[in-house]
Design a protein around this motif. Structure first.
Motif, PDB file in Angstrom:
ATOM      1  N   ASP A  58     -10.742 -16.469 -16.461  1.00  0.00           N
ATOM      2  CA  ASP A  58     -10.061 -17.179 -15.244  1.00  0.00           C
ATOM      3  C   ASP A  58      -9.085 -16.082 -14.334  1.00  0.00           C
ATOM      4  N   PRO A  59      -8.920 -16.612 -13.123  1.00  0.00           N
ATOM      5  CA  PRO A  59      -8.347 -15.581 -12.313  1.00  0.00           C
ATOM      6  C   PRO A  59      -7.019 -15.239 -12.755  1.00  0.00           C
ATOM      7  N   ALA A  60      -6.264 -16.027 -13.340  1.00  0.00           N
ATOM      8  CA  ALA A  60      -4.972 -15.818 -13.963  1.00  0.00           C
ATOM      9  C   ALA A  60      -4.924 -15.039 -14.820  1.00  0.00           C
ATOM     10  N   GLU A  61      -6.247 -14.348 -15.746  1.00  0.00           N
ATOM     11  CA  GLU A  61      -6.117 -13.318 -16.435  1.00  0.00           C
ATOM     12  C   GLU A  61      -6.404 -11.989 -15.950  1.00  0.00           C
ATOM     13  N   LEU A  62      -6.693 -11.771 -14.631  1.00  0.00           N
ATOM     14  CA  LEU A  62      -7.109 -10.603 -14.012  1.00  0.00           C
ATOM     15  C   LEU A  62      -6.033 -10.325 -12.950  1.00  0.00           C
ATOM     16  N   GLY A  63      -6.156  -8.991 -12.685  1.00  0.00           N
ATOM     17  CA  GLY A  63      -5.216  -8.556 -11.719  1.00  0.00           C
ATOM     18  C   GLY A  63      -5.839  -7.969 -10.355  1.00  0.00           C
ATOM     19  N   VAL A  64      -4.981  -7.493  -9.517  1.00  0.00           N
ATOM     20  CA  VAL A  64      -5.792  -7.158  -8.258  1.00  0.00           C
ATOM     21  C   VAL A  64      -5.184  -5.824  -7.905  1.00  0.00           C
ATOM     22  N   ARG A  65      -6.107  -4.910  -7.544  1.00  0.00           N
ATOM     23  CA  ARG A  65      -5.828  -3.700  -7.171  1.00  0.00           C
ATOM     24  C   ARG A  65      -5.770  -3.198  -5.757  1.00  0.00           C
ATOM     25  N   THR A  66      -4.722  -3.199  -4.820  1.00  0.00           N
ATOM     26  CA  THR A  66      -4.660  -3.141  -3.410  1.00  0.00           C
ATOM     27  C   THR A  66      -3.577  -2.389  -2.982  1.00  0.00           C
ATOM     28  N   LYS A  67      -3.735  -1.956  -1.830  1.00  0.00           N
ATOM     29  CA  LYS A  67      -2.404  -1.411  -1.223  1.00  0.00           C
ATOM     30  C   LYS A  67      -1.540  -2.541  -0.282  1.00  0.00           C
ATOM     31  N   LYS A  68      -2.365  -3.838  -0.284  1.00  0.00           N
ATOM     32  CA  LYS A  68      -1.785  -4.935   0.478  1.00  0.00           C
ATOM     33  C   LYS A  68      -1.019  -5.844  -0.521  1.00  0.00           C
ATOM     34  N   VAL A  69      -0.132  -5.007  -1.216  1.00  0.00           N
ATOM     35  CA  VAL A  69       0.448  -5.936  -2.303  1.00  0.00           C
ATOM     36  C   VAL A  69       1.647  -6.523  -1.862  1.00  0.00           C
ATOM     37  N   ALA A  70       2.231  -6.373  -0.628  1.00  0.00           N
ATOM     38  CA  ALA A  70       3.136  -7.122  -0.003  1.00  0.00           C
ATOM     39  C   ALA A  70       2.789  -8.460   0.680  1.00  0.00           C
ATOM     40  N   GLU A  71       1.538  -8.123   1.210  1.00  0.00           N
ATOM     41  CA  GLU A  71       0.815  -9.359   1.841  1.00  0.00           C
ATOM     42  C   GLU A  71       0.419 -10.462   0.789  1.00  0.00           C
ATOM     43  N   LEU A  72       0.205  -9.782  -0.351  1.00  0.00           N
ATOM     44  CA  LEU A  72      -0.315 -10.671  -1.327  1.00  0.00           C
ATOM     45  C   LEU A  72       0.836 -11.386  -2.181  1.00  0.00           C
ATOM     46  N   THR A  85       8.677 -17.545   6.533  1.00  0.00           N
ATOM     47  CA  THR A  85       7.641 -17.221   7.557  1.00  0.00           C
ATOM     48  C   THR A  85       7.016 -15.822   6.719  1.00  0.00           C
ATOM     49  N   PRO A  86       5.869 -15.879   7.360  1.00  0.00           N
ATOM     50  CA  PRO A  86       5.078 -14.428   6.909  1.00  0.00           C
ATOM     51  C   PRO A  86       5.964 -13.326   6.936  1.00  0.00           C
ATOM     52  N   GLU A  87       6.563 -13.092   8.133  1.00  0.00           N
ATOM     53  CA  GLU A  87       7.434 -11.728   8.439  1.00  0.00           C
ATOM     54  C   GLU A  87       8.461 -11.623   7.132  1.00  0.00           C
ATOM     55  N   GLU A  88       9.029 -12.725   7.078  1.00  0.00           N
ATOM     56  CA  GLU A  88      10.299 -12.815   5.963  1.00  0.00           C
ATOM     57  C   GLU A  88       9.685 -12.772   4.468  1.00  0.00           C
ATOM     58  N   SER A  89       8.467 -13.124   4.366  1.00  0.00           N
ATOM     59  CA  SER A  89       7.836 -13.072   2.969  1.00  0.00           C
ATOM     60  C   SER A  89       7.429 -11.607   2.663  1.00  0.00           C
ATOM     61  N   TRP A  90       7.024 -11.057   3.690  1.00  0.00           N
ATOM     62  CA  TRP A  90       6.700  -9.546   3.355  1.00  0.00           C
ATOM     63  C   TRP A  90       7.816  -8.839   3.223  1.00  0.00           C
ATOM     64  N   GLU A  91       8.993  -9.018   3.952  1.00  0.00           N
ATOM     65  CA  GLU A  91      10.192  -8.208   3.585  1.00  0.00           C
ATOM     66  C   GLU A  91      10.750  -8.484   2.096  1.00  0.00           C
ATOM     67  N   LEU A  92      10.648  -9.886   1.922  1.00  0.00           N
ATOM     68  CA  LEU A  92      11.173 -10.149   0.557  1.00  0.00           C
ATOM     69  C   LEU A  92      10.100  -9.327  -0.403  1.00  0.00           C
ATOM     70  N   ALA A  93       8.978  -9.424  -0.362  1.00  0.00           N
ATOM     71  CA  ALA A  93       8.026  -8.700  -1.288  1.00  0.00           C
ATOM     72  C   ALA A  93       8.305  -7.388  -1.290  1.00  0.00           C
ATOM     73  N   LYS A  94       8.389  -6.748  -0.171  1.00  0.00           N
ATOM     74  CA  LYS A  94       8.614  -5.281  -0.141  1.00  0.00           C
ATOM     75  C   LYS A  94       9.598  -4.915  -0.856  1.00  0.00           C
ATOM     76  N   ALA A  95      10.799  -5.674  -0.796  1.00  0.00           N
ATOM     77  CA  ALA A  95      12.164  -5.305  -1.462  1.00  0.00           C
ATOM     78  C   ALA A  95      11.729  -5.411  -3.028  1.00  0.00           C
ATOM     79  N   VAL A  96      11.074  -6.502  -3.600  1.00  0.00           N
ATOM     80  CA  VAL A  96      10.941  -6.579  -5.000  1.00  0.00           C
ATOM     81  C   VAL A  96       9.987  -5.599  -5.579  1.00  0.00           C
ATOM     82  N   VAL A  97       8.996  -5.250  -4.830  1.00  0.00           N
ATOM     83  CA  VAL A  97       7.996  -4.405  -5.449  1.00  0.00           C
ATOM     84  C   VAL A  97       8.538  -2.957  -5.427  1.00  0.00           C
ATOM     85  N   GLU A  98       9.172  -2.417  -4.377  1.00  0.00           N
ATOM     86  CA  GLU A  98      10.019  -1.258  -4.201  1.00  0.00           C
ATOM     87  C   GLU A  98      10.802  -1.176  -5.567  1.00  0.00           C
ATOM     88  N   ALA A  99      11.618  -2.380  -5.736  1.00  0.00           N
ATOM     89  CA  ALA A  99      12.658  -2.247  -6.883  1.00  0.00           C
ATOM     90  C   ALA A  99      11.852  -2.136  -8.372  1.00  0.00           C
TER      91      ALA A  99
END
Length: 408
Positions: A58-72, A85-99
């Protein structure tokens, strides 16, 4: 301490093909036993195995390997709260990925379009409009995150949405981000591991090891000169519309992989469903790996060569000590006898090597299963219990489950 190791040995013949090529387009090779062999890199076969997982898990059992992690992760954030909005979601994603990972994300440089002297004002305006569209930030290297990890980081980002910077400055929330990124690993991360350059403490040691596949015999690469005719040529127009060359070889390959089931179980860790039997996800991962590795095939130049060949022989061993690679059976290359090919001799060599190594080094396996195709592999029937591929997968899964039950 007793371990649980699954060894997979495969003999597989491929016709003229170029499964795995170097930067010049030449099929990869290596010198072994003093002669040049065809080689397929472990990375190529691991990629093929991971691709095979899409049909098995199942896709839920698999990972994704990408540089586009913030977009994902941004997509998951917007699925949870569509008003973001997309722009806000990217900034939120960027913050939690970096942390969570310690990595730095940044907006990549936009690829410059090719200059066109005859560009119209409308075309230039379209280019300018495209440049005005914001791009999501990306990591500097590929990041491997499971579906559960991505969703967990998205949920954390939304929790701190009013002030994500201040939210993640607290030690507690930083640790939560780190914990999310380092638990609930997907099957492919648990099997093949993960390296995070900026966060070594969340690296995952691979449970599976895959050897470079080698031909059991000496190989010389060949070159195919081809032409393509222009369909619109008139009868008096001769010659080709395009010419080129492609290199290839054909080989009987020895493939080997080892799976440390105990490490796999540890890697899956909190990736296990809280309500599920602890051995069930491990069994699913083991069965997927056995079937995926045996059935997969790198697709390099496959439209040119159509090298859709299943293995000639598969030998799987369950061990309680350490992995054992039998490539030494082919240190002296096989020699094709007139009209007989390499598979028969390779099967005889492998059967002999298994018996000798296990006896002389006290490496007797707990169980051995063999899947054979064709009369040239008959010698390997002595190595273990003859089964079909489906029976092999089920038998290995059951044996692993039984041993894991004793481990818990």
């Amino acid at each position: 301490m007793s371990r649980t190791i699954v060894d997979i040995h495969v003999l597989q013949t491929v016709p003229p093909s170029n499964l795995n090529r170097d930067d010049t387009g030449t099929p990869k090779s290596a010198v072994y036993g003093g002669v040049r062999r065809s080689r397929v890199s472990s990375q190529a076969w691991k990629r093929a195995t991971r691709t095979e997982f899409r049909q098995l898990l199942d896709p839920a059992e698999l990972g994704v390997r990408t540089k586009k992690v913030a977009e994902l992760i941004g997509e998951t954030i917007r699925e949870l709260q569509p008003e973001v909005t997309p722009e806000e979601s990217w900034e939120l994603a960027k913050a939690v990925v970096e942390a969570g990972t310690g990595a730095s994300l940044a907006v990549p440089e936009r690829k410059k379009p090719k200059k066109n002297k005859d560009s119209t004002k409308a075309a230039k305006a379209a280019e300018e409009a495209e440049e005005a569209v914001p791009l999501p930030p990306e990591s500097k290297y590929l990041m491997f995150l499971s579906a559960r990890q991505r969703r967990g980081l998205a949920e954390l980002a939304l929790e701190g949405r009013p002030d994500i910077g201040g939210f993640l400055k607290t030690k507690e929330n930083k640790e939560r981000a780190r914990e999310i990124a380092d638990t609930r690993h997907s099957v492919d991360i648990a099997l093949f591991g993960r390296m995070v350059a900026d966060g070594a403490d969340i690296n995952v040691d691979a449970a599976a090891q895959v050897a470079h596949a080698l031909s059991v015999h000496a190989v010389e690469n060949e070159s195919d000169y081809y032409t393509a005719v222009d369909d619109e040529n008139k009868t008096d127009e001769t010659g080709a519309g395009m010419i080129g060359t492609v290199e290839f070889n054909s080989a009987t390959l020895y493939r080997y992989a080892a799976l440390d089931v105990d490490r796999l179980a540890d890697n899956l860790g909190q990736g296990l469903d809280e309500d599920a039997d602890g051995a069930t996800p491990v069994r699913r991962a083991v069965e997927a790996f056995v079937r995926g590795f045996v059935s997969s095939l790198p697709t390099g130049k496959i439209n040119t060569f159509a090298h859709h060949t299943p293995p000639d022989a598969v030998v799987v061993k369950l061990r309680d000590s350490r992995p054992v690679n039998f490539v030494g059976a082919f240190e002296e290359p096989t020699m094709a006898e007139s009209g007989r090919g390499h598979v028969r001799q390779a099967s005889e060599r492998l059967a002999e090597q298994i018996a000798v190594v296990e006896q002389e080094f006290n490496e007797e396996a707990l169980a051995t299963w063999v899947v054979l195709a064709g009369r040239n592999t008959a010698k390997l029937a002595e190595a273990g219990t003859r089964v079909t591929l489906d029976e092999l997968v089920a038998s290995v899964g059951a044996a692993v489950t039984e041993r894991q039950g004793g481990r818990q």
